[in-house]
Design an enzyme around this catalytic site. Structure first.
Site, mmCIF file in Angstrom:
data_model
loop_
_atom_site.group_PDB
_atom_site.id
_atom_site.type_symbol
_atom_site.label_atom_id
_atom_site.label_comp_id
_atom_site.label_asym_id
_atom_site.label_seq_id
_atom_site.Cartn_x
_atom_site.Cartn_y
_atom_site.Cartn_z
ATOM 1 N N GLU A 47 -3.692 6.909 8.529
ATOM 2 C CA GLU A 47 -4.385 7.893 7.717
ATOM 3 C C GLU A 47 -5.678 8.290 8.427
ATOM 4 O O GLU A 47 -6.154 7.584 9.329
ATOM 5 C CB GLU A 47 -4.674 7.365 6.311
ATOM 6 N N LYS A 49 0.808 -1.222 0.000
ATOM 7 C CA LYS A 49 0.000 0.000 0.000
ATOM 8 C C LYS A 49 0.844 1.276 0.000
ATOM 9 O O LYS A 49 0.446 2.291 -0.571
ATOM 10 C CB LYS A 49 -0.965 -0.018 1.181
ATOM 11 N N ARG A 61 -5.292 -8.075 -10.426
ATOM 12 C CA ARG A 61 -5.875 -9.351 -10.857
ATOM 13 C C ARG A 61 -7.323 -9.117 -11.268
ATOM 14 O O ARG A 61 -7.847 -8.010 -11.146
ATOM 15 C CB ARG A 61 -5.851 -10.351 -9.694
#
Length: 494
Positions: free
Chosen positions: A199, A115, A291
């Site tokens: 965050e 991430k 994917r």
């Protein structure tokens, strides 16, 4: 490619094989000992057993999959989703063996698989980010100070993870250190990587994802959005396309950001860029899945594009068969995941035999599954039985069609999430489109399903009693069936 190996099982393996067959491509199935009689094994042109039931001894062993390719002469590998689909080391292994992976490059997987590196790539194109830290936290007191600057509540997230693991909501500064330690421990246990970042916590988010697809000639397009906000345990259970809250202008803006995210890692193949949308309809980059997604059928239904066929063409070096201007939204599609789980018992997995298994049919109904009546649900894998998809000319028709399809779907022998799916379709918040990722915690209780089941059982008992009475006294008129609001079906029999 004239022959591909599908390195997966269940409904996604079957779904890939069907598209390959339409393209005149032979398929090879791999299977564990638990899946010896599975439908994907019977459907494929060839099948190879790759180990015992546990996925760690079968579907997750790249060496055995490469060996199966060599044994059968398969030229390419489609990993589906889950298992090795986002494993960069396996992608390199496929390439080194002289085979073609039907998916993105290992480098793209590595960039978007973490991430933090994904955020760094997206920032190059000024894609909006939730306020937080851009690097893994090494100094906890400094991170606590940054959290105060961002403002509580904040979210601690595992850099290498997903599915809610290594994720902690912190409401106040006094809880920060404890929750940080717990998040690091959980991330280390789940992913072998304790890196976390923080965050701002968006309290009422929508989960919006954009389907992207790119070829090796520099062409990348988006295929609009999917709203995946109905979730349990941070995992999706209902998805729809398009979203009920995006304006054409916001859709175009988010689509451009998704394409930019794909360009940031030179992406090829099908992928999904995920965003959160706050109560002000401001969107922020979340992550990219490198994917095919479980919920890809709703995108196929509204665009008419077979994503698996496009994946295969791109892997063969062909250009995309369409441009951004060619793609339009046609109607509305909804997907309900049918899990072998008991919604009345905190969605705990259930195992057993499918004593009855009858799928719905009719206009606008699609069922992607990997089971048939009499088969057992194995304990070794994800408990998803099927994906039920409906398509209508608009959202209302798609919802009505889903309710009808759920009513027609007959499964006995195990508990399933079908009743929960119907509950969602009929809930005023979902029908109005005014919901977020907290739908389950806000509205759903086991009692809601119990009451619904009791009501349907009462109706069935009334119908049965009326039928038996009419059989014993056919001349007598029947007034036993009440015309109350609980009467679900108004019908005349001849």
């Amino acid at each position: 490619m004239k022959k591909i190996l599908v390195a997966n099982r269940g409904e996604i393996a079957l779904r890939i094989m069907r598209s390959a067959r339409e393209m005149g491509i032979n398929t090879v199935a791999v299977y564990s000992e638990a899946d010896r009689n599975a439908l994907h094994v019977r459907y494929a042109d060839e099948a190879v057993c790759i180990g015992p039931a546990a996925s760690s001894q079968s579907y997750l062993l790249g060496d055995k999959i490469i060996d199966a390719c060599k044994l059968t002469g398969a030229e390419g590998v489609h990993p589906g989703y889950g298992f090795l689909s986002e494993n960069a080391a396996f992608a390199r292994q496929v390439k080194q063996a002289g085979l073609v992976l039907i998916g993105p490059s290992p480098e793209a997987m590595e960039i978007m698989g973490n991430k933090l590196s994904a955020k760094a790539a997206a920032l190059k194109f000024n894609i909006p980010m939730v306020p937080g830290t851009d690097e893994a936290i090494k100094d906890i007191p400094l991170a606590q100070k940054r959290a105060v600057e961002i403002g509580f509540p904040i979210l601690i997230k595992a850099a290498a993870g997903g599915g809610g693991k290594g994720m902690r909501i912190v409401e106040k500064a006094g809880d920060f250190i404890e929750q940080m330690n717990l998040a690091v421990s959980e991330a280390t246990s789940a992913f072998g990587d304790g890196s976390v970042f923080i965050e701002r916590y968006v309290s009422s988010p929508r989960h919006i994802e954009i389907q992207v697809i790119g070829d090796s000639h520099g062409n990348i397009v988006h295929l609009f959005e999917r709203d995946c906000s109905v979730q349990r345990r941070h995992q999706k259970v209902v998805e729809e396309a398009p979203s009920s809250v995006l304006s054409p202008e916001l859709r175009e803006k988010m689509g451009r950001s998704a394409v930019d995210a794909a360009r940031a890692c030179n992406y090829t193949g099908a992928g999904t860029v995920e965003f959160i949308l706050d109560e002000n309809l401001d969107f922020f980059f979340l992550e990219m899945n490198t994917r095919l997604q479980v919920e890809h059928p709703v995108t196929e239904m509204i665009t008419g594009i077979d994503l698996v066929k496009e994946q295969i063409r791109i892997a063969r070096g062909e250009k995309l068969s369409f441009t951004q201007e060619d793609i339009e939204i046609n109607g509305h599609a909804i997907e309900v995941r049918v899990y072998a789980e008991d919604p009345a018992n905190n969605f705990l997995p259930d195992i057993g035999t499918l004593q009855t298994y009858k799928t719905p049919k009719g206009p606008g109904v699609r069922v992607d599954d990997g089971f048939e009546q009499g088969m057992e649900i194995p304990i070794y894998y994800d408990p998803m039985i099927a994906k039920l998809i409906t398509h209508g000319k608009d959202r209302r028709e798609a919802i009505e069609r889903m309710i009808r399809a759920i009513d027609e779907y007959t499964i006995t022998g195990i508990q399933t999430t079908l009743g929960f799916g119907k509950y969602v379709m009929q809930h005023p918040a979902f029908v109005s489109g005014d919901f977020d990722t907290h739908f389950v915690s806000k509205y759903f209780t086991p009692a809601a399903l119990v009451n619904a089941n009791e009501e349907e059982a009462m109706i069935a008992a009334i119908i049965a009693a009326n039928f038996l009475k009419s059989r014993s006294n056919p001349a007598a008129p029947s007034n036993d069936v009440a015309s109350s609001s609980s009467w679900k079906k108004n019908r005349t029999e001849y």
